[in-house]
Design a protein around this motif. Structure first.
Motif, PDB file in Angstrom:
ATOM      1  N   LEU A  30       7.981   7.145   6.161  1.00 54.55           N
ATOM      2  CA  LEU A  30       7.628   6.071   7.088  1.00 54.55           C
ATOM      3  C   LEU A  30       6.378   5.328   6.613  1.00 54.55           C
ATOM      4  N   ILE A  31       5.396   6.067   6.105  1.00 53.29           N
ATOM      5  CA  ILE A  31       4.175   5.440   5.591  1.00 53.29           C
ATOM      6  C   ILE A  31       4.481   4.550   4.395  1.00 53.29           C
ATOM      7  N   ILE A  32       5.337   5.032   3.498  1.00 54.20           N
ATOM      8  CA  ILE A  32       5.687   4.258   2.300  1.00 54.20           C
ATOM      9  C   ILE A  32       6.418   2.970   2.675  1.00 54.20           C
ATOM     10  N   ILE A  33       7.324   3.037   3.641  1.00 56.21           N
ATOM     11  CA  ILE A  33       8.054   1.843   4.092  1.00 56.21           C
ATOM     12  C   ILE A  33       7.077   0.803   4.636  1.00 56.21           C
ATOM     13  N   MET A  34       6.099   1.255   5.424  1.00 56.11           N
ATOM     14  CA  MET A  34       5.108   0.323   5.968  1.00 56.11           C
ATOM     15  C   MET A  34       4.220  -0.255   4.874  1.00 56.11           C
TER      16      MET A  34
ATOM     17  N   MET B 227      -5.553   0.784   5.308  1.00 53.66           N
ATOM     18  CA  MET B 227      -5.643   1.830   6.326  1.00 53.66           C
ATOM     19  C   MET B 227      -4.522   2.859   6.188  1.00 53.66           C
ATOM     20  N   LEU B 228      -3.377   2.439   5.674  1.00 52.64           N
ATOM     21  CA  LEU B 228      -2.263   3.371   5.450  1.00 52.64           C
ATOM     22  C   LEU B 228      -2.583   4.374   4.342  1.00 52.64           C
ATOM     23  N   ILE B 229      -3.417   3.972   3.378  1.00 50.87           N
ATOM     24  CA  ILE B 229      -3.819   4.899   2.313  1.00 50.87           C
ATOM     25  C   ILE B 229      -4.600   6.071   2.910  1.00 50.87           C
ATOM     26  N   GLY B 230      -5.524   5.767   3.813  1.00 55.11           N
ATOM     27  CA  GLY B 230      -6.257   6.824   4.496  1.00 55.11           C
ATOM     28  C   GLY B 230      -5.341   7.692   5.339  1.00 55.11           C
TER      29      GLY B 230
END
Length: 426
Positions: free
Chosen positions: A313-317, A342-345
């Motif tokens: 899910l994080i990768i898709i975003m 922010m998704l990296i964190g």
């Protein structure tokens, strides 16, 4: 991955409840923009922030303290006559403290209205005060249910049911073409209904709520609960600081956009939150019994479940940040780089597993509080410095840096101090 999912049927049910809450949350955001505009949504975002701060100060960690004390007993003895006395003392502490907080909020607005952002009036501050009261009571009741392994009820009360009710009420508001003022009133009503429901569930379990005030006990329970309060406050303060700095220094529109990003990140943390809610009492009990090997086995399988479910899910975003922001308004698309940073964190947070909850459940709450306090100070300093040169992107970079710092630091302490491994092992 399929095998891991099948092993966690109850977590999946909790996940479904949480997912309904997230969808309701996003739906309410979209409806506010449709009923009014992005500026009103920015003001609403700050109302929510002030309500959450007020509720957390009002609760002051007492609900978590009460839950942890109850969890030291075997499951069948957690709700009993002797523990109802403990529950009533915690309840009295929450009610007393929340009353003081609500009076303080009203006094600040009456004498120092300039402290609040533009767009704040008596209706807005009234919404904050009432929401603060209802949130505090819901928080206490939900932790009582959590200690009695009523995790489904806990999950419904913990932010999911209020926004489900709120989104339904907003749909009615949209079709009836009611004014903007109804948005804030419906928000309060949704928490009032949830609060009443939480008392109904607890009373069915024969939980006793008796209010009695004693200065000595009030001071004692605040002292004992301080570590839990400060840790909870600091953990949530990262998002609050980001939203408030955006509101005061940048714009209401970007405040709404950052609020949406924060909620998307909450969506990616769904599996982590559900696992914490379900496994928290078990982790506490195993550590208290000195069963570190069993504890690590349970943590390892649960962390694997979190990572395998959350990472896609994080990768898709990360690949489509503009698309996800554009679902709410084209005016938020310029925040795509902020979202990505922010998704990296968030990705690091996912791989570190239930580290925050484990620090609190292994008698390391004071040390964890200090780590989080340092991280919060760092976030405030970096936010002011980076926002001057990079605007709202600087806030996102700051948040990602401190998230990586406290996760890695806490994971190292858990392993060195207790031999507890919270992070994902390849």
């Amino acid at each position: 991955m399929i095998k891991s999912i099948l092993l966690y049927k109850k977590q999946l049910l909790l996940l479904a409840i949480r997912f309904i809450g997230i969808i309701s949350l996003f739906l309410s955001f979209k409806l506010i923009n449709l009923i009014s505009d992005e500026v009103t949504f920015g003001v609403f975002s700050i109302i929510v922030v002030f309500s959450q701060i007020g509720s957390l100060v009002g609760s002051f960690g007492i609900p978590v303290l009460t839950m942890k004390m109850l969890c030291s007993f075997p499951p069948e003895k957690r709700i009993s006559n002797i523990n109802n006395i403990l529950i009533s003392k915690g309840f009295s502490g929450v009610v007393t403290n929340t009353f003081f907080v609500c009076v303080l909020l009203l006094s600040l607005y009456a004498f120092f209205p300039s402290m609040f952002i533009s767009g704040f009036g008596w209706m807005e501050i009234g919404s904050v005060v009432l929401s603060t009261l209802f949130m505090s009571l819901i928080n206490f009741n939900s932790q009582i249910l959590r200690s009695d392994n009523k995790t489904l009820s806990y999950q419904w009360l913990n932010g999911n049911l209020p926004y489900l009710i709120f989104s339904i009420l907003l749909v009615c508001c949209y079709f009836l073409k009611l004014s903007n003022n109804w948005i804030f009133l419906l928000y309060v009503i949704s928490y009032l209904i949830t609060c009443l429901y939480s008392f109904i569930i607890c009373l069915k379990l024969e939980v006793s709520f008796k209010y009695s005030f004693s200065i000595a006990y009030y001071a004692d329970i605040l002292k004992k609960a301080f570590d839990f309060f400060s840790t909870q406050f600091i953990q949530q303060a990262f998002n609050w600081v980001t939203l408030l700095i955006t509101a005061y220094l940048i714009s209401e529109i970007d405040t709404g956009g950052i609020n949406i990003i924060v909620k998307y990140i909450s969506l990616t943390s769904l599996f982590l939150l559900v696992t914490n809610a379900y496994k928290g009492p078990e982790y506490t009990y195993l550590f208290a019994e000195g069963e570190i090997k069993k504890l690590n086995q349970s943590i390892s399988s649960n962390t694997r479940f979190i990572v395998l479910c959350s990472t896609p899910l994080i990768i898709i975003m990360m690949i489509f940040p503009s698309f996800f922001l554009g679902l709410f308004s084209i005016k938020y698309v310029h925040l795509s780089n902020v979202f990505l940073v922010m998704l990296i964190g968030t990705l690091v947070n996912t791989f570190c597993g239930s580290v925050g909850m484990l620090m609190q459940m292994t008698q390391q709450q004071t040390r964890f509080r200090n780590i989080m306090f340092i991280a919060l100070l760092l976030h405030i300093i970096l936010s002011f410095i980076l926002s001057k040169g990079y605007g709202v992107l600087g806030l996102g970079v700051s948040l990602a840096i401190v998230m990586i710092y406290w996760n890695i630091h806490s994971s190292i302490i858990l392993q060195r101090k207790h031999g507890v491994i919270s992070y994902f092992k390849f």
